[in-house]
Design a protein around this motif. Structure first.
Motif, PDB file in Angstrom:
ATOM      1  N   ALA A 146       0.923  -1.208  -0.060  1.00 20.65           N
ATOM      2  CA  ALA A 146      -0.066   0.059  -0.059  1.00 20.65           C
ATOM      3  C   ALA A 146       0.922   1.269  -0.063  1.00 20.65           C
ATOM      4  O   ALA A 146       0.531   2.229   0.691  1.00 20.65           O
ATOM      5  N   PHE A 147       1.933   1.165  -0.926  1.00 21.04           N
ATOM      6  CA  PHE A 147       2.777   2.283  -0.883  1.00 21.04           C
ATOM      7  C   PHE A 147       2.178   3.738  -1.228  1.00 21.04           C
ATOM      8  O   PHE A 147       2.552   4.844  -0.884  1.00 21.04           O
ATOM      9  N   HIS A 148       1.240   3.429  -1.971  1.00 22.34           N
ATOM     10  CA  HIS A 148       0.475   4.669  -2.578  1.00 22.34           C
ATOM     11  C   HIS A 148       0.002   5.670  -1.369  1.00 22.34           C
ATOM     12  O   HIS A 148      -0.339   6.958  -1.328  1.00 22.34           O
ATOM     13  N   LEU A 149      -0.632   4.760  -0.387  1.00 26.15           N
ATOM     14  CA  LEU A 149      -1.300   5.459   0.712  1.00 26.15           C
ATOM     15  C   LEU A 149      -0.448   6.508   1.404  1.00 26.15           C
ATOM     16  O   LEU A 149      -0.665   7.593   2.021  1.00 26.15           O
ATOM     17  N   TYR A 150       0.925   5.788   1.704  1.00 26.97           N
ATOM     18  CA  TYR A 150       1.814   6.849   2.149  1.00 26.97           C
ATOM     19  C   TYR A 150       2.348   8.058   1.493  1.00 26.97           C
ATOM     20  O   TYR A 150       2.648   8.893   1.791  1.00 26.97           O
ATOM     21  N   LEU A 151       2.366   7.444   0.103  1.00 21.96           N
ATOM     22  CA  LEU A 151       2.810   8.640  -0.822  1.00 21.96           C
ATOM     23  C   LEU A 151       1.882   9.972  -0.888  1.00 21.96           C
ATOM     24  O   LEU A 151       2.144  11.036  -0.509  1.00 21.96           O
ATOM     25  N   MET A 152       0.458   9.418  -0.861  1.00 25.54           N
ATOM     26  CA  MET A 152      -0.347  10.432  -1.049  1.00 25.54           C
ATOM     27  C   MET A 152      -0.839  11.121   0.252  1.00 25.54           C
ATOM     28  O   MET A 152      -1.478  12.342   0.459  1.00 25.54           O
ATOM     29  N   ALA A 153      -0.214  10.627   1.447  1.00 26.46           N
ATOM     30  CA  ALA A 153      -0.533  11.285   2.842  1.00 26.46           C
ATOM     31  C   ALA A 153       0.472  12.338   3.050  1.00 26.46           C
ATOM     32  O   ALA A 153       0.213  13.111   4.056  1.00 26.46           O
ATOM     33  N   GLN A 154       1.726  12.431   1.980  1.00 25.52           N
ATOM     34  CA  GLN A 154       2.480  13.392   2.394  1.00 25.52           C
ATOM     35  C   GLN A 154       1.675  14.934   2.089  1.00 25.52           C
ATOM     36  O   GLN A 154       0.665  15.105   1.636  1.00 25.52           O
ATOM     37  N   PRO A 155       2.418  16.113   2.828  1.00 29.70           N
ATOM     38  CA  PRO A 155       1.880  17.611   2.631  1.00 29.70           C
ATOM     39  C   PRO A 155       1.886  17.840   1.179  1.00 29.70           C
ATOM     40  O   PRO A 155       2.502  17.271   0.160  1.00 29.70           O
ATOM     41  N   PRO A 156       0.733  18.843   0.881  1.00 30.69           N
ATOM     42  CA  PRO A 156       0.755  19.102  -0.474  1.00 30.69           C
ATOM     43  C   PRO A 156       1.894  19.483  -1.133  1.00 30.69           C
ATOM     44  O   PRO A 156       2.807  20.210  -0.658  1.00 30.69           O
ATOM     45  N   GLY A 157       1.973  19.089  -2.555  1.00 25.88           N
ATOM     46  CA  GLY A 157       3.131  19.415  -3.441  1.00 25.88           C
ATOM     47  C   GLY A 157       3.639  18.456  -3.902  1.00 25.88           C
ATOM     48  O   GLY A 157       3.548  18.120  -5.141  1.00 25.88           O
ATOM     49  N   LEU A 158       4.427  17.687  -3.384  1.00 26.96           N
ATOM     50  CA  LEU A 158       5.510  16.728  -4.103  1.00 26.96           C
ATOM     51  C   LEU A 158       4.474  15.447  -4.491  1.00 26.96           C
ATOM     52  O   LEU A 158       4.735  14.982  -5.513  1.00 26.96           O
ATOM     53  N   PRO A 159       3.571  15.056  -3.767  1.00 29.77           N
ATOM     54  CA  PRO A 159       3.003  13.744  -4.181  1.00 29.77           C
ATOM     55  C   PRO A 159       2.068  14.223  -5.567  1.00 29.77           C
ATOM     56  O   PRO A 159       2.113  13.580  -6.302  1.00 29.77           O
ATOM     57  N   GLU A 160       1.317  15.354  -5.612  1.00 28.75           N
ATOM     58  CA  GLU A 160       0.658  15.718  -6.804  1.00 28.75           C
ATOM     59  C   GLU A 160       1.559  15.854  -7.945  1.00 28.75           C
ATOM     60  O   GLU A 160       1.276  15.575  -9.235  1.00 28.75           O
TER      61      GLU A 160
END
Length: 288
Positions: A146-160
Motif C-alpha cells: 500500500a505504498f500509495h497510501l503513504y505517498l499521498m499522505a504527504q503534505p501538498p506539493g510533492l505527491p501531486e
C-alpha cells in the motif's frame, strides 16, 4: 465517445456546498446507491447496476473529486463525502436507501452508515478495511503493498507533482496489479479511468490525504464512543488476513454486529470481474 451505463439517465445533481455530482440513474423500485473506488469512476458498476435495475432504482454517482463530478480544492473527509451521498439521495427523492461501496467508495459508505444510520437501510463494503484498522494492520514489510497510501499522505506539493508527471503509468499500475482478470476492464473503460484520474490528481491525493488525518480522527472518536453500524452489513473482500496475518472478519465485526463476511478470488475489481456474484450478494443483503 465516453463510455456510459446503457439505459441509464445521466444528470448533474448539486449537493451540499454547491458541489455538483455526475450521476447515472436507472431502473425503478427500492433505491440502491453504488459508490466507486480507485482508480475508477462510476463505470466500475456498469454490469451490477444494469442487473439490479431490473428490481431497483439504481443511483451511481462519481464521488466528489472523481470522474465527471466537481473537484473542489479542499474538504475530502469521508464525513463530507458521506453528506454528499445523503444530499444526493434527498435531491433524487429518497429518504432511505441501500448503499454499496468499493475501495474509496466503501470508506465513504462506511462513514455514511455511521453518521446517517436512519438513512441507510443496508450496507455493502467491497475490498477495504475501515481507515483506523487499515493503518493498524499495514506496518513493516506488509505496508509495501500500500505504498500509495503513504505517498499521498504527504503534505501538498510533492505527491501531486510526482503523480501528475507520470499519471498514466501511476494509475495504470493499480489497474494491472490489482486485477485478477485482465479482460474484466475493456480498453475503452480503462482509457476512461486513466483519463479521468489524470484530470483529477489534486483531488484524488486530497481524498487519500484525508484518510491519514481527519478520517482517522473521526474513526478514533467513534471507536472510543462505541459507535457501530446499526444496519445489516455485507463485506466482500479478498483474503487479506491470510496474506498479511490479521482477522479481517473480526475487525469488521467490531464495527458491524449484523455482519456477513465473504472472501472472493475475483480480485480487487470484483464488480467487473464477477458482477453476477456481487449482484447476488447485494440481493441477499437486501433480503436481510
Amino acid at each position: 465517445m465516453t463510455p456510459t451505463i446503457p439505459g441509464f439517465e445521466y444528470r448533474r445533481v448539486a449537493v451540499d456546498g454547491g458541489v455538483a455530482l455526475n450521476v447515472a440513474v436507472g431502473g425503478a423500485g427500492r433505491p440502491v446507491v453504488l459508490l466507486h473506488g480507485f482508480p475508477q469512476t462510476h463505470l466500475m458498476w456498469r454490469h451490477v447496476a444494469a442487473d439490479l435495475a431490473a428490481e431497483h432504482t439504481v443511483i451511481v454517482p462519481d464521488l466528489r473529486g472523481y470522474g465527471g463530478s466537481d473537484k473542489p480544492a479542499a474538504d475530502y473527509s469521508k464525513r463530507t463525502m458521506a453528506a454528499d451521498v445523503v444530499a444526493l439521495a434527498t435531491e433524487l427523492g429518497h429518504d432511505r436507501f441501500a448503499l454499496a461501496g468499493h475501495d474509496r467508495g466503501a470508506l465513504v459508505a462506511f462513514r455514511t452508515g455511521l453518521d446517517h444510520p436512519g438513512r441507510v437501510s443496508h450496507l455493502a463494503i467491497l475490498d477495504v478495511l475501515p481507515t483506523l484498522d487499515m493503518w493498524d494492520v499495514l506496518h513493516g514489510a506488509s505496508a509495501a503493498v500500500a505504498f500509495h497510501l503513504y505517498l499521498m499522505a504527504q503534505p501538498p506539493g510533492l505527491p501531486e507533482r510526482m503523480i501528475a508527471g507520470s499519471a498514466e503509468e501511476f494509475f495504470g499500475y493499480f489497474l494491472d496489479q490489482w486485477g485478477a482478470d485482465p479482460d474484466a476492464i475493456p480498453a475503452d473503460v480503462r482509457a476512461e479511468y486513466l483519463r479521468a484520474c489524470a484530470a483529477a490528481v489534486p483531488s484524488i491525493v486530497a481524498d487519500y490525504r484525508a484518510s491519514a488525518g481527519v478520517d482517522v480522527e473521526h474513526d478514533t472518536a467513534d471507536r472510543a464512543a462505541g459507535r457501530t453500524l446499526a444496519m445489516p452489513v455485507t463485506v466482500v473482500q479478498q483474503d487479506w488476513g491470510a496474506a498479511l496475518g490479521f482477522d479481517a472478519a473480526g475487525l469488521w465485526r467490531a464495527w458491524a454486529p449484523d455482519l456477513r463476511h465473504v472472501t472472493t478470488t475475483a480480485g480487487h475489481f470484483m464488480a467487473e470481474a464477477d458482477p453476477a456474484a456481487i449482484a447476488a450478494e447485494l440481493r441477499d443483503l437486501l433480503r436481510r
